[in-house]
Write an enzyme that holds these catalytic residues in place. Structure first.
Site, PDB file in Angstrom:
ATOM      1  CD  GLU A  85      -2.576  -1.232   2.671  1.00  0.00           C
ATOM      2  OE1 GLU A  85      -3.404  -2.129   2.759  1.00  0.00           O
ATOM      3  OE2 GLU A  85      -2.438  -0.356   3.534  1.00  0.00           O
ATOM      4  CB  CYS A  98       2.819   7.490   3.268  1.00  0.00           C
ATOM      5  SG  CYS A  98       3.477   6.403   4.531  1.00  0.00           S
ATOM      6  CB  CYS A 105       7.965  -4.556   9.055  1.00  0.00           C
ATOM      7  SG  CYS A 105       9.354  -3.748   9.877  1.00  0.00           S
ATOM      8  CB  CYS A 109       6.937  -2.049  16.447  1.00  0.00           C
ATOM      9  SG  CYS A 109       8.537  -1.510  15.849  1.00  0.00           S
ATOM     10  CB  CYS A 112       3.530  -1.476  13.933  1.00  0.00           C
ATOM     11  SG  CYS A 112       3.556  -1.305  12.138  1.00  0.00           S
ATOM     12  CB  CYS A 340       0.775   6.020  11.504  1.00  0.00           C
ATOM     13  SG  CYS A 340       1.013   7.647  10.861  1.00  0.00           S
TER      14      CYS A 340
HETATM   15  N1  SAH Z   1       9.562   1.210   9.879  1.00  0.00           N
HETATM   16  C1  SAH Z   1       9.767   2.613   9.901  1.00  0.00           C
HETATM   17  C2  SAH Z   1       8.915   3.300   8.885  1.00  0.00           C
HETATM   18  C3  SAH Z   1       7.414   3.146   9.128  1.00  0.00           C
HETATM   19  S1  SAH Z   1       6.898   4.632   9.768  1.00  0.00           S
HETATM   20  C4  SAH Z   1       9.560   3.157  11.296  1.00  0.00           C
HETATM   21  O1  SAH Z   1       9.037   2.430  12.137  1.00  0.00           O
HETATM   22  O2  SAH Z   1       9.953   4.291  11.532  1.00  0.00           O
HETATM   23  C5  SAH Z   1       5.520   4.229  10.638  1.00  0.00           C
HETATM   24  C6  SAH Z   1       5.364   5.183  11.807  1.00  0.00           C
HETATM   25  O3  SAH Z   1       4.103   4.906  12.393  1.00  0.00           O
HETATM   26  C7  SAH Z   1       6.418   4.911  12.881  1.00  0.00           C
HETATM   27  O4  SAH Z   1       6.823   6.103  13.499  1.00  0.00           O
HETATM   28  C8  SAH Z   1       5.669   4.039  13.874  1.00  0.00           C
HETATM   29  O5  SAH Z   1       6.208   4.178  15.168  1.00  0.00           O
HETATM   30  C9  SAH Z   1       4.264   4.572  13.756  1.00  0.00           C
HETATM   31  N2  SAH Z   1       3.224   3.590  14.062  1.00  0.00           N
HETATM   32  C10 SAH Z   1       3.238   2.262  13.884  1.00  0.00           C
HETATM   33  N3  SAH Z   1       2.074   1.715  14.287  1.00  0.00           N
HETATM   34  C11 SAH Z   1       1.297   2.728  14.717  1.00  0.00           C
HETATM   35  C12 SAH Z   1      -0.035   2.810  15.205  1.00  0.00           C
HETATM   36  N4  SAH Z   1      -0.795   1.737  15.326  1.00  0.00           N
HETATM   37  N5  SAH Z   1      -0.516   4.030  15.553  1.00  0.00           N
HETATM   38  C13 SAH Z   1       0.244   5.133  15.396  1.00  0.00           C
HETATM   39  N6  SAH Z   1       1.491   5.119  14.907  1.00  0.00           N
HETATM   40  C14 SAH Z   1       2.019   3.933  14.569  1.00  0.00           C
HETATM   41 FE1  SF4 Z   2       8.264  -2.177  11.161  1.00  0.00          FE
HETATM   42 FE2  SF4 Z   2       5.941  -1.130  11.936  1.00  0.00          FE
HETATM   43 FE3  SF4 Z   2       8.036  -1.210  13.617  1.00  0.00          FE
HETATM   44 FE4  SF4 Z   2       8.102   0.472  11.533  1.00  0.00          FE
HETATM   45  S1  SF4 Z   2       6.667   0.541  13.232  1.00  0.00           S
HETATM   46  S2  SF4 Z   2       9.753  -0.907  12.235  1.00  0.00           S
HETATM   47  S3  SF4 Z   2       6.964  -0.752  10.001  1.00  0.00           S
HETATM   48  S4  SF4 Z   2       6.955  -2.987  12.749  1.00  0.00           S
END
Ligand code: SAH
Ligand code: SF4
Length: 348
Positions: A85, A98, A105, A109, A112, A340
């Site tokens: 996406e 974006c 990934c 995390c 996420c 996000c």
């Molecule tokens: N993997 C990279 C790039 C993805 S950016 C990274 O983690 O930085 C995605 C952003 O959205 C990151 O800052 C992450 O911390 C945030 N994010 C992930 N899951 C989220 C959620 N459920 N609600 C709000 N922010 C989230």
């Molecule tokens: Fe991966 Fe989601 Fe963590 Fe970014 S926030 S590093 S996309 S698992």
């Protein structure tokens, strides 16, 4: 390939003149051709030769979903059949795209959805840049509209790119850097490096390298104010802890007048306490940065909740009082799963 890689390949492997590489590069990255046959200023014989030796890496656009706030989610498919996406986000006079850098990934995390996907694949540089080209085409065909029905001056093209979609860009370093070089190339889209931001969860050895390889903006998903908390939320913190990460950020070769973006996801009752804000202020001392607070976006089955509006305001106020520029990212497109942390390659 970057332009210089393409030039080497055209000369050495194909035995063709150097200027052909420039023509091919323009077709691919300026005119956004997706086949060699479309390259009409090349001879038929050369087009056949190219087709025998290579493939134009591209994505298939399956669907475009439009959210109530105008955000558009592009559902795309790779050559190998994986779904990814990209999200087009209108913001005042900007249109930010974006992009995804991986399918799934492996950082995983806890908050996420992308980190929960079972498929894990790197995208090629071609598949990363083609997300931009699909978005450009979509905006040309259906320009953004203001509520009064008019198209704003910037409603027909992507003005900014953030590597904040699915995947960890620095875990797919070589392809990501190639994609950046292609997007910055003046024979292609000619993006300004000021308008491109790469976000990372903190793969420390690659942070400085990125700064030396391409002059784009850096965003770091800090998301926690102390190690025990970050260990639990972002597993790679056990390998590169907060102190190690902060050192890499302080040493990052920042261009004149630029700042690092520190992203901080606010999880209700977990990372949004006043003490977290105080610890964050202490951590960031001396770093040229701005802070982007991201209230958690829920997804089905998520183990966290959205912070209260008061907690978000209070957290932001503590940082502002300490002199930091704070923006709050009220994520867009959450009604179509485009916010996000909600990207999983499925249409819902
Ligand atoms: N993997 C990279 C790039 C993805 S950016 C990274 O983690 O930085 C995605 C952003 O959205 C990151 O800052 C992450 O911390 C945030 N994010 C992930 N899951 C989220 C959620 N459920 N609600 C709000 N922010 C989230
Ligand atoms: Fe991966 Fe989601 Fe963590 Fe970014 S926030 S590093 S996309 S698992």
């Amino acid at each position: 390939m970057t332009r210089s890689e393409l030039t080497g390949w055209v000369e050495e492997t194909l035995g063709e003149k150097r200027f052909r590489a420039e023509q091919i590069f323009r077709w691919l990255h300026d005119k956004r051709a997706r086949s060699f046959d479309a390259m009409t200023n090349l001879s038929k014989a050369l087009r056949v030769k190219l087709g025998d030796a290579a493939r134009v890496g591209s994505l298939t656009l399956d669907e475009v979903k439009v959210a109530a706030d105008g955000t558009r989610k592009l559902l795309l498919r790779t050559h190998a059949g994986h779904r990814i996406e990209s999200v087009v986000i209108p913001m005042g006079d900007r249109v930010t795209l974006c992009v995804s850098s991986q399918v799934g990934c492996k950082i995983g995390c806890d908050f996420c959805l992308t980190g929960r996907m079972s498929v894990r694949q790197n995208l090629s540089a071609a598949e990363i840049v083609d997300q931009v080209y699909h978005a450009q085409e979509n905006l040309t065909e259906q320009p953004l509209q203001l509520p009064n029905g008019e198209t704003p001056a910037s409603g027909r093209r992507v003005t900014n790119i953030v590597y904040m979609g699915m995947g960890e860009p620095l875990d797919n370093y070589d392809q990501v850097v190639r994609s950046l070089k292609n997007l910055l190339d003046d024979l292609g889209q000619n993006f300004s490096s000021r308008r491109i931001t790469v976000s990372t969860s903190g793969i420390v050895p690659k942070i400085g390298q990125l700064g030396r390889d391409v002059p784009v903006n850096l965003a770091i998903s800090l998301n926690a104010s102390h190690d025990a908390q970050r260990d639990r939320l972002i597993p790679i913190n056990r390998k590169w802890d907060i102190a190690t990460l902060m050192k890499a950020l302080r040493e990052f070769p920042l261009a004149h007048r630029r700042r690092i973006t520190v992203e901080y996801v606010l999880l209700d009752g977990v990372t949004d306490a006043p003490e977290d804000a105080v610890r964050l202020v202490r951590l960031l001392r001396g770093l040229r940065c701005k802070v982007n607070l991201i209230p958690f976006n829920p997804w089905p089955g998520a183990p966290y909740g959205r912070p209260t509006a008061e907690a978000v305001e209070r957290f932001g106020a503590t940082l502002r009082d300490a002199g930091y520029t704070v923006t709050i990212r009220y994520s867009k497109g959450d009604d179509i799963g485009a916010a996000c942390g909600q990207l999983d390659g499925l249409a819902a």
